[in-house]
Scaffold this motif. Structure first.
Motif, PDB file in Angstrom:
ATOM      1  N   SER A  27       4.325   6.017   6.593  1.00  0.00           N
ATOM      2  CA  SER A  27       4.822   4.694   6.254  1.00  0.00           C
ATOM      3  C   SER A  27       3.811   3.627   6.613  1.00  0.00           C
ATOM      4  CB  SER A  27       6.133   4.428   6.998  1.00  0.00           C
ATOM      5  OG  SER A  27       7.103   5.351   6.611  1.00  0.00           O
ATOM      6  N   SER A  28       3.031   3.870   7.680  1.00  0.00           N
ATOM      7  CA  SER A  28       2.067   2.882   8.119  1.00  0.00           C
ATOM      8  C   SER A  28       0.742   2.990   7.378  1.00  0.00           C
ATOM      9  CB  SER A  28       1.789   3.060   9.618  1.00  0.00           C
ATOM     10  OG  SER A  28       2.977   3.058  10.334  1.00  0.00           O
ATOM     11  N   THR A  33       4.760   0.539   1.300  1.00  0.00           N
ATOM     12  CA  THR A  33       4.815  -0.555   2.265  1.00  0.00           C
ATOM     13  C   THR A  33       6.275  -0.881   2.561  1.00  0.00           C
ATOM     14  OG1 THR A  33       4.896  -2.316   0.625  1.00  0.00           O
ATOM     15  CG2 THR A  33       2.692  -1.527   1.292  1.00  0.00           C
ATOM     16  N   TYR A  35       7.559  -3.626   2.152  1.00  0.00           N
ATOM     17  CA  TYR A  35       7.994  -4.480   1.049  1.00  0.00           C
ATOM     18  C   TYR A  35       8.447  -3.647  -0.160  1.00  0.00           C
ATOM     19  CZ  TYR A  35       5.214  -7.545   3.996  1.00  0.00           C
ATOM     20  OH  TYR A  35       4.691  -8.211   5.068  1.00  0.00           O
ATOM     21  N   GLN A  36       7.983  -2.421  -0.244  1.00  0.00           N
ATOM     22  CA  GLN A  36       8.428  -1.505  -1.299  1.00  0.00           C
ATOM     23  C   GLN A  36       9.682  -0.734  -0.879  1.00  0.00           C
ATOM     24  OE1 GLN A  36       4.656   0.515  -1.388  1.00  0.00           O
ATOM     25  NE2 GLN A  36       4.108  -0.383  -3.373  1.00  0.00           N
ATOM     26  N   SER A  54       2.353  -2.827  10.581  1.00  0.00           N
ATOM     27  CA  SER A  54       2.740  -1.436  10.350  1.00  0.00           C
ATOM     28  C   SER A  54       4.249  -1.305  10.541  1.00  0.00           C
ATOM     29  CB  SER A  54       2.017  -0.499  11.322  1.00  0.00           C
ATOM     30  OG  SER A  54       2.424  -0.772  12.657  1.00  0.00           O
TER      31      SER A  54
END
Length: 170
Positions: A27-28, A33, A35-36, A54
């Protein structure tokens, strides 16, 4: 037989730990992201500022977001973001939220829950203590720039030790 059960239990926890760590790491770096991720849970992308460094998201929805620096955004209210934001993500809501405060009448209040209507509407709700505040969702549809300093120089950043459970309403 007992040692086999212990080994299977250990293996189960090891696999769960590795799975959680893999999700957090991807994820980081290489994964989507934050935002997604938010729209996949029915939430607008603009709930967080552009200064997310992150994040990690576990399979049960618990998340940790690391910000580049603490900062402020002016929506309908002035909002303060700490360097670490935590909570639990479910479809249409964020609960157990820590790290976001809102200013009202020169006082700072912790935002505990953020939720949207299901099916989706034009409203988003912020729970502050025992008060729910409905706002127009449009102001949260785009990611905003976060400033390190308050918009009004006389306002001090929130003091998390002085939490007030009730939001004073107009």
């Amino acid at each position: 037989m007992a040692s086999l059960n212990v080994k299977l239990l250990f293996l189960h926890f090891f696999i769960f730990y590795c799975f959680t760590f893999t999700i957090a790491a991807s994820s980081s770096t290489n994964g989507p992201t934050v935002y997604q991720v938010f729209p996949k849970f029915g939430l607008p992308t603009g709930l967080l500022p552009n200064s997310v460094k992150s994040y990690s998201l576990s399979p049960d929805g618990e998340f940790v977001i690391e910000m580049e620096y603490p900062c402020f955004i002016r929506f309908e209210y002035l909002v303060y973001y700490e360097t670490k934001i935590t909570g639990k993500l479910k479809y249409g809501s964020i609960s157990d939220l820590k790290g976001i405060q809102v200013q009202r009448f020169l006082l700072w209040f912790d935002v505990d829950v953020i939720r949207v209507d299901l099916p989706l509407s034009d409203s988003i709700y912020f729970q502050i203590g025992m008060i729910n505040k409905r706002l127009e969702i449009n102001q949260f549809k785009t990611v905003h720039t976060c400033t390190r300093k308050e918009l009004a120089s006389s306002i001090q950043p929130p003091n998390p030790k002085g939490d007030i459970e009730m939001l004073i309403t107009e």
